[in-house]
Design an enzyme around this catalytic site. Structure first.
Site, mmCIF file in Angstrom:
data_model
loop_
_atom_site.group_PDB
_atom_site.id
_atom_site.type_symbol
_atom_site.label_atom_id
_atom_site.label_comp_id
_atom_site.label_asym_id
_atom_site.label_seq_id
_atom_site.Cartn_x
_atom_site.Cartn_y
_atom_site.Cartn_z
ATOM 1 C CD GLN A 45 -22.429 30.447 6.191
ATOM 2 O OE1 GLN A 45 -21.204 30.410 6.105
ATOM 3 N NE2 GLN A 45 -23.096 31.582 6.107
ATOM 4 C CB CYS A 46 -22.697 24.178 1.618
ATOM 5 S SG CYS A 46 -22.897 23.300 3.192
ATOM 6 C CB THR A 47 -23.784 28.118 -1.887
ATOM 7 O OG1 THR A 47 -24.671 27.008 -2.088
ATOM 8 C CG2 THR A 47 -23.603 28.871 -3.194
ATOM 9 C CB ALA A 50 -18.672 25.560 -2.944
#
Length: 149
Positions: A45-47, A50
């Site tokens: 989810q962070c990728t 971003a």
């Protein structure tokens, strides 16, 4: 406690991905900025989040809005994350969670994960919107909707 809509963002410093000291007073109150807190570099989810900000970066710049990502990852991790995904914006290392605490970003999933919260701060340094969700791309969508309104 934490920051709420209408609050001014307090000053803070942190190392950026190049190892340079970032001073919030160089940006906050001078231009609009999205500050997003995320759990960890190079995770699913962070990728997505971003890369969503990356893919829409030119749109945010058209509105005069810069983007700053914040996580507890170290400078080397941020450097790798930026290089791997060609991220054009600043990532700050909040290894002691001081900025997270300053903003009042709580943990998610029963305290197992650092929270994912995004703040839209106007050019006067005042919080205009706060969005909290575990789904990374929703943050990008909500911030784009805020720009268009």
């Amino acid at each position: 406690m934490g920051l709420k809509v209408g609050d001014s963002v307090p000053c803070f410093t942190a190392l950026d991905a190049t190892g340079e000291l970032f001073d919030s007073s160089d940006v906050i109150g001078k231009k609009a900025v999205i500050i997003y807190f995320y759990p960890k570099d190079d995770t699913s989810q962070c990728t997505i989040q971003a890369c969503g900000f990356r893919d829409n970066y030119s749109e945010f710049l058209k509105f005069g809005v810069d983007i700053i990502g914040v996580s507890a990852d170290n400078v080397a991790s941020h450097q790798q994350f930026i290089q791997k995904y060609n991220l054009p914006f600043t990532l700050l290392s909040d290894s002691d969670n001081a900025i997270r605490k300053l903003f009042g970003v709580s943990s998610a999933l029963f305290g197992l994960l650092p929270g994912r919260v995004t703040y839209f701060v106007d050019d006067k340094g005042v919080v205009q919107m706060i969005f909290d969700s575990l789904l990374g791309m929703k943050h990008v969508t909500k911030m784009l909707e805020k720009m268009i309104k």
